[in-house]
Design a protein around this motif. Structure first.
Motif, short mmCIF file in Angstrom:
data_model
loop_
_atom_site.label_atom_id
_atom_site.label_comp_id
_atom_site.label_asym_id
_atom_site.label_seq_id
_atom_site.Cartn_x
_atom_site.Cartn_y
_atom_site.Cartn_z
N LEU A 52 0.85 -1.18 0.00
CA LEU A 52 0.00 0.00 0.00
C LEU A 52 0.89 1.23 0.00
CD1 LEU A 52 -2.91 1.33 0.59
CD2 LEU A 52 -2.13 1.36 2.98
N ASP A 53 0.63 2.17 -0.91
CA ASP A 53 1.35 3.44 -0.87
C ASP A 53 0.85 4.26 0.32
OD1 ASP A 53 2.57 2.66 -3.19
OD2 ASP A 53 1.55 4.10 -4.50
N LEU A 54 1.77 4.93 1.00
CA LEU A 54 1.43 5.77 2.14
C LEU A 54 1.49 7.24 1.73
CD1 LEU A 54 3.54 3.86 4.81
CD2 LEU A 54 1.05 3.79 4.54
N ARG A 55 0.58 8.05 2.25
CA ARG A 55 0.45 9.44 1.79
C ARG A 55 0.77 10.44 2.90
NH1 ARG A 55 -5.60 9.07 -0.31
NH2 ARG A 55 -5.74 8.25 1.82
N LEU A 56 1.44 11.51 2.51
CA LEU A 56 1.75 12.58 3.46
C LEU A 56 0.47 13.31 3.87
CD1 LEU A 56 4.90 14.22 1.77
CD2 LEU A 56 4.79 12.23 3.28
N SER A 57 0.42 13.75 5.12
CA SER A 57 -0.72 14.56 5.56
C SER A 57 -0.42 16.03 5.30
CB SER A 57 -1.01 14.30 7.05
OG SER A 57 0.03 14.87 7.83
N SER A 58 -1.09 16.92 6.00
CA SER A 58 -1.02 18.35 5.66
C SER A 58 0.11 19.11 6.36
CB SER A 58 -2.36 19.02 5.99
OG SER A 58 -2.63 18.86 7.37
N LYS A 59 0.84 18.42 7.25
CA LYS A 59 1.90 19.13 7.98
C LYS A 59 3.21 18.37 7.93
CE LYS A 59 -0.60 21.82 11.47
NZ LYS A 59 -1.86 21.80 10.74
N ALA A 60 4.30 19.11 7.87
CA ALA A 60 5.64 18.52 8.04
C ALA A 60 6.33 19.30 9.16
CB ALA A 60 6.44 18.62 6.76
N TYR A 61 7.16 18.62 9.91
CA TYR A 61 7.91 19.26 10.99
C TYR A 61 9.39 19.14 10.69
CZ TYR A 61 3.44 18.87 13.37
OH TYR A 61 2.11 18.96 13.68
N ARG A 62 10.05 20.26 10.55
CA ARG A 62 11.51 20.25 10.43
C ARG A 62 12.06 19.97 11.83
NH1 ARG A 62 15.96 23.76 8.86
NH2 ARG A 62 17.69 22.46 9.51
N VAL A 63 12.96 18.98 11.92
CA VAL A 63 13.50 18.62 13.23
C VAL A 63 15.03 18.78 13.23
CG1 VAL A 63 11.63 17.08 13.95
CG2 VAL A 63 13.51 16.16 12.57
N ARG A 64 15.58 18.89 14.40
CA ARG A 64 17.04 19.09 14.53
C ARG A 64 17.81 17.90 14.01
NH1 ARG A 64 16.83 20.07 20.69
NH2 ARG A 64 18.76 18.87 20.60
N ALA A 65 17.26 16.70 14.27
CA ALA A 65 17.99 15.48 13.93
C ALA A 65 17.00 14.34 13.84
CB ALA A 65 19.03 15.18 15.02
N SER A 66 17.41 13.31 13.12
CA SER A 66 16.64 12.08 13.09
C SER A 66 16.60 11.49 14.50
CB SER A 66 17.33 11.10 12.13
OG SER A 66 16.67 9.86 12.15
N PHE A 67 15.54 10.77 14.81
CA PHE A 67 15.44 10.19 16.15
C PHE A 67 14.63 8.89 16.11
CE2 PHE A 67 11.75 12.96 15.70
CZ PHE A 67 10.71 12.14 16.15
N MET A 68 14.79 8.11 17.14
CA MET A 68 13.98 6.92 17.36
C MET A 68 13.14 7.18 18.61
SD MET A 68 13.62 3.88 16.07
CE MET A 68 15.13 3.35 15.27
N PRO A 69 11.81 6.97 18.56
CA PRO A 69 11.00 7.26 19.74
C PRO A 69 11.42 6.44 20.96
CG PRO A 69 9.60 6.76 17.85
CD PRO A 69 11.01 6.54 17.42
N GLY A 70 11.65 5.13 20.77
CA GLY A 70 12.02 4.28 21.89
C GLY A 70 10.80 3.79 22.65
N PRO A 71 10.98 2.82 23.54
CA PRO A 71 9.85 2.16 24.21
C PRO A 71 8.93 3.14 24.93
CG PRO A 71 11.92 1.04 24.71
CD PRO A 71 12.28 2.28 23.96
N ASN A 72 7.62 2.91 24.77
CA ASN A 72 6.58 3.66 25.50
C ASN A 72 6.60 5.16 25.23
OD1 ASN A 72 5.88 1.18 26.81
ND2 ASN A 72 7.63 1.50 28.18
N THR A 73 7.14 5.55 24.09
CA THR A 73 7.20 6.99 23.78
C THR A 73 6.48 7.28 22.45
OG1 THR A 73 9.37 7.04 24.82
CG2 THR A 73 8.72 8.98 23.56
N PRO A 74 5.43 8.08 22.48
CA PRO A 74 4.80 8.47 21.21
C PRO A 74 5.71 9.41 20.41
CG PRO A 74 3.41 9.02 23.12
CD PRO A 74 4.77 8.66 23.63
#
Length: 363
Positions: A39-61
């Motif tokens: 299934l192709d996935l589609r971008l929503s209406s917002k993008a957030y520029r972030v300082r760096a790539s990250f991994m959420p990690g356990p129990n973190t939204p």
């Protein structure tokens, strides 16, 4: 009709996930969004520029990490430029409520890889990119980082795709060898089956016109990811020709489009994935793993002679690639059942029967 109890979900089963609520979307599906095995996935209406790539990690939204790491918010509803060298997190229109027996994995779409756009799907509490654990309930996000060309993207742009899996689906080496004997998976007189996959090597022979690949140019204008045949090749790419040596020196951190020596075949009851080659073999990487749908390279689907296009990048040091050198492996998996539509003639697929080919954005 063959039915298995483990394997990759086909198009009709993906459609059924929407009906049961295991897959949800904030707006109606595009008519061609469901592929034979993904299934192709589609971008929503917002993008957030972030300082760096990250991994959420356990129990973190993801949303909680975004609050801390976002630099600014970009409205994608009318389209916006995403710059090279920046990292963006984009919530996707699709969300999941998977049953316990289903897991999923994601990959950049072919066109995304060929534009050198680095993308990875992230889930809440993720400890790995592009992997969705069995039974996951929650939103999906896409990390987007254009590496060579700045891009224009908008709500609904499709940069990534997701595959759903019930149980273990991968063929072991004995099964892979037997399938190759029966179906010729790669057009090679001496197929190399090891490390769980079947090897692909690089074609640096150049054919009739001597063209062996393309190198991405720097400081170009933007590429609109949703528009076909919009851009002149030479404004973005430098063609590379063989001068009789059948080798290519990869310059560090340059981006190349090359092609496999072997034609690839994915029979209708199987799906394949290209895995990056073992870094112990050389200081380069075939940059993006990619999905190959059922029917890719299949004669009945108009794909005889379809080769794998390779996105290649050297890392710290210059590296010489030689004609016939192994650069990647294809992992094959069982489908749960045959898709209704095969890659190629059924879908008018852009990359069926391809040789060396840039993404559909160039003319």
């Amino acid at each position: 009709m063959m039915t298995r109890d483990s394997g990759i979900l086909a198009d009709s089963d993906i459609a059924a996930l929407f009906e049961t609520g295991a897959l949800m979307s904030a707006r109606a599906l595009d008519h061609d969004q469901i592929q034979p095995a993904s299934l192709d996935l589609r971008l929503s209406s917002k993008a957030y520029r972030v300082r760096a790539s990250f991994m959420p990690g356990p129990n973190t939204p993801v949303a909680k990490k975004l609050e801390r790491l976002k630099l600014h918010e970009i409205d994608l509803s009318e389209g916006a430029v995403l710059e090279t060298g920046c990292v963006y997190i984009v919530p996707l229109l699709e969300a999941l409520a998977l049953p316990q027996e289903l897991s999923a994995s994601a990959n950049p779409k072919s066109s995304t890889g060929r534009l050198d756009i680095f993308t990875r799907v992230i889930t809440d509490s993720a400890q790995e990119f592009d992997k969705v654990p069995a039974g996951y309930h929650g939103p999906l996000y896409l990390e987007v980082s254009p590496r060579t060309f700045p891009i224009v993207a908008r709500t609904g742009s499709r940069l990534s795709q997701i595959r759903f899996r019930k149980g273990g689906a991968q063929l072991n080496e004995a099964e892979l060898s037997a399938l190759h004997t029966a179906e010729t998976l790669v057009a090679s007189a001496t197929p190399n089956v090891s490390n769980g996959g079947i090897a692909l090597s690089i074609d640096l022979s150049g054919g009739e016109n001597g063209l062996i690949g393309y190198r991405g140019k720097h400081h170009t204008s933007v590429v609109d990811v949703d528009k076909r045949a919009q851009h002149d090749v030479l404004d973005f790419w430098e063609p590379i020709y063989d001068r009789g040596h059948r080798e290519l020196v990869l310059d560090p951190d340059e981006f190349y489009i090359l092609v496999s020596q072997e034609a690839v075949h994915v029979p209708p009851l199987y799906a394949a994935e290209m895995t990056p080659f073992d870094p112990l073999v050389g200081e380069f990487r075939v940059h993006y793993a990619g999905f190959f749908d059922p029917g890719f390279g299949n004669v009945s689907a108009g794909g005889q002679g379809s080769r794998a296009v390779l996105e290649v990048r050297s890392h710290e040091v210059p590296f010489i690639l030689e004609h016939g050198q192994i650069v990647g492996r294809l992992i094959y998996e069982h489908m749960l059942k045959r898709p209704k539509a095969l890659y190629g003639s059924d879908l008018g697929s852009h990359y069926q029967a391809q040789g060396l080919k840039l993404s559909k954005h160039f003319r």
